[in-house]
Design a protein around this motif. Structure first.
Motif, short mmCIF file in Angstrom:
data_model
loop_
_atom_site.label_atom_id
_atom_site.label_comp_id
_atom_site.label_asym_id
_atom_site.label_seq_id
_atom_site.Cartn_x
_atom_site.Cartn_y
_atom_site.Cartn_z
N ARG A 161 19.73 -13.01 14.12
CA ARG A 161 19.43 -13.54 12.99
C ARG A 161 20.52 -14.09 12.37
NH1 ARG A 161 15.09 -12.34 8.64
NH2 ARG A 161 16.15 -13.37 7.86
N LYS A 162 21.38 -12.89 12.60
CA LYS A 162 23.32 -13.76 11.50
C LYS A 162 23.87 -14.47 12.92
CE LYS A 162 23.57 -9.81 9.43
NZ LYS A 162 23.71 -8.10 9.57
N GLN A 163 24.27 -13.98 14.07
CA GLN A 163 24.74 -15.15 15.42
C GLN A 163 24.03 -16.68 14.98
OE1 GLN A 163 26.22 -12.52 18.70
NE2 GLN A 163 26.39 -14.44 19.61
N TYR A 164 22.77 -16.06 15.07
CA TYR A 164 22.03 -17.95 15.78
C TYR A 164 21.94 -18.29 14.57
CZ TYR A 164 22.66 -15.61 20.46
OH TYR A 164 23.03 -14.97 21.67
N GLY A 165 21.52 -17.94 12.82
CA GLY A 165 21.78 -18.15 11.91
C GLY A 165 19.89 -18.25 12.35
N MET A 166 19.31 -17.52 12.76
CA MET A 166 17.31 -17.75 12.72
C MET A 166 16.96 -17.29 11.32
SD MET A 166 16.85 -16.59 16.61
CE MET A 166 15.30 -16.05 15.70
N THR A 167 15.71 -17.52 11.24
CA THR A 167 14.67 -17.09 10.25
C THR A 167 13.78 -15.95 10.65
OG1 THR A 167 13.03 -18.10 10.38
CG2 THR A 167 14.58 -18.90 8.58
N ALA A 168 13.06 -15.02 9.51
CA ALA A 168 12.34 -13.59 10.51
C ALA A 168 11.41 -14.65 11.37
CB ALA A 168 11.57 -12.80 9.92
N PRO A 169 11.20 -13.66 12.89
CA PRO A 169 10.60 -14.36 14.18
C PRO A 169 9.40 -14.54 14.35
CG PRO A 169 12.42 -13.29 15.13
CD PRO A 169 12.08 -13.20 13.66
N ILE A 170 8.70 -15.67 14.96
CA ILE A 170 7.11 -14.48 15.30
C ILE A 170 7.49 -14.03 16.13
CG2 ILE A 170 5.01 -15.13 15.97
CD1 ILE A 170 5.12 -17.40 13.32
N ALA A 171 7.03 -12.77 16.49
CA ALA A 171 6.77 -11.80 17.47
C ALA A 171 5.85 -12.65 18.99
CB ALA A 171 6.66 -10.93 17.75
N VAL A 172 6.16 -13.00 20.20
CA VAL A 172 4.82 -13.56 20.98
C VAL A 172 5.52 -12.63 22.04
CG1 VAL A 172 4.32 -15.79 22.72
CG2 VAL A 172 5.09 -16.03 20.28
N GLY A 173 4.45 -11.13 22.29
CA GLY A 173 4.24 -10.55 23.03
C GLY A 173 3.07 -10.21 24.25
N PHE A 174 3.46 -9.47 25.43
CA PHE A 174 3.00 -9.87 25.68
C PHE A 174 2.36 -7.81 26.83
CE2 PHE A 174 1.40 -9.92 31.10
CZ PHE A 174 0.48 -9.60 30.92
N LYS A 191 9.14 -1.55 10.63
CA LYS A 191 9.56 -2.64 10.62
C LYS A 191 9.11 -3.60 9.83
CE LYS A 191 14.22 -0.41 10.31
NZ LYS A 191 14.30 -0.59 8.92
N PRO A 192 8.48 -3.84 9.10
CA PRO A 192 7.63 -5.19 8.73
C PRO A 192 8.50 -6.21 8.73
CG PRO A 192 7.12 -2.61 7.17
CD PRO A 192 8.05 -2.49 8.44
N ASP A 193 9.34 -5.91 7.75
CA ASP A 193 10.40 -7.64 7.57
C ASP A 193 10.82 -7.87 8.77
OD1 ASP A 193 9.91 -5.89 5.07
OD2 ASP A 193 11.71 -5.42 4.48
N VAL A 194 10.88 -7.26 10.27
CA VAL A 194 11.40 -8.29 10.63
C VAL A 194 11.14 -9.29 11.38
CG1 VAL A 194 12.40 -7.83 13.10
CG2 VAL A 194 12.63 -5.60 12.14
N LEU A 195 9.57 -8.77 11.52
CA LEU A 195 8.77 -10.51 12.31
C LEU A 195 8.06 -11.12 11.05
CD1 LEU A 195 7.39 -8.63 14.85
CD2 LEU A 195 8.74 -9.78 15.02
N ALA A 196 8.11 -12.54 10.55
CA ALA A 196 7.82 -12.74 10.18
C ALA A 196 5.89 -13.70 10.90
CB ALA A 196 7.48 -14.15 10.46
N GLY A 197 5.39 -12.67 12.01
CA GLY A 197 4.35 -12.80 12.44
C GLY A 197 3.82 -11.68 13.34
N ALA A 198 3.15 -12.34 14.31
CA ALA A 198 3.14 -11.79 15.96
C ALA A 198 1.56 -11.76 16.68
CB ALA A 198 3.09 -10.79 15.86
N ILE A 199 1.93 -13.04 17.50
CA ILE A 199 0.88 -12.97 18.79
C ILE A 199 0.79 -12.18 19.78
CG2 ILE A 199 0.26 -14.37 20.18
CD1 ILE A 199 1.84 -16.76 19.45
#
Ligand code: MLT
Length: 202
Positions: A89-102, A116-124
């Motif tokens: 997030r620091k390196q690429y200037g991203m906000t908290a991501p939504i995970a998409v996991g399979f 670590k609930p703060d890492v993700l904005a949500g999840a699929i």
């Protein structure tokens, strides 16, 4: 930066949420880029390769057998992945991501939500199961989670995905759980439902 081989594709549409793509057993950082583009065109895509090898197949944590996890490793690897996301997030200037996991990627995403609930904005979570038998009390504060399960999934029994949905709801997530007429593999319905869901929460 915490050491994960990964791909990063910058956003082409500032309004689309960044996605953290987490592949299944035997996949790699290239696997879910196409899926990410289909479900959220224009999103920044961060796609790490799992650091555990099972007979040469990358995964995000160790397992003792199919569906039986080394929970100490689940905890350790989830924290490691969380640190990678923070660095990225620091390196690429991203906000908290939504995970998409399979599959295995969905399971580490579920562990990350609980640990670590703060890492993700949500999840699929696609074909996810309960990652920890005794998770800590998490506070998910209304984070949106889409859980898509397969009715005939030979790896994830229906009772297990129902339990995961309950666990995440009890921790305060806004869980949308749908059971599809499929097995462990993804179908077109997964793509359509995921795309519509992202459109409704982002
Ligand atoms: C796992 O090990 O996370 C699950 O059994 C799913 C899989 O990777 O097949």
């Amino acid at each position: 930066m915490t050491d994960f081989i990964h791909r990063y594709e910058p956003a082409t549409n500032a309004g689309s949420p960044p996605l953290l793509l987490l592949h299944g057993t035997g996949g790699d950082e290239n696997d879910l880029l196409g899926l990410g583009k289909m479900i959220s065109p224009g999103s920044a895509l961060l796609s790490p390769r799992g650091r555990v090898l099972e007979h040469g197949m990358p995964r995000f944590f160790r397992r003792l057998a199919e569906g039986v996890f080394d929970e100490e490793d689940v905890r350790r690897r989830a924290l490691e992945l969380g640190a990678f996301v923070a660095d990225a997030r620091k390196q690429y200037g991203m906000t908290a991501p939504i995970a998409v996991g399979f599959s295995n990627g969905a399971n580490i995403a579920a562990a990350l939500l609980l640990l670590k609930p703060d890492v993700l904005a949500g999840a699929i979570l696609l074909r996810a199961m309960v990652p920890l038998s005794d998770p800590p009390k998490a506070e998910l504060g209304g984070k949106p989670v889409l859980l898509l399960s397969g009715q005939a999934d030979p790896i994830v029994p229906a009772s297990n995905s129902t339990k995961l949905a309950a666990l995440l709801s009890e921790a305060g997530a806004r869980v949308d759980h749908k059971v599809l007429p499929s097995g462990h593999q993804l179908s077109q319905a997964d793509v359509t439902l995921a795309r519509n869901w992202i459109g409704s929460v982002a």
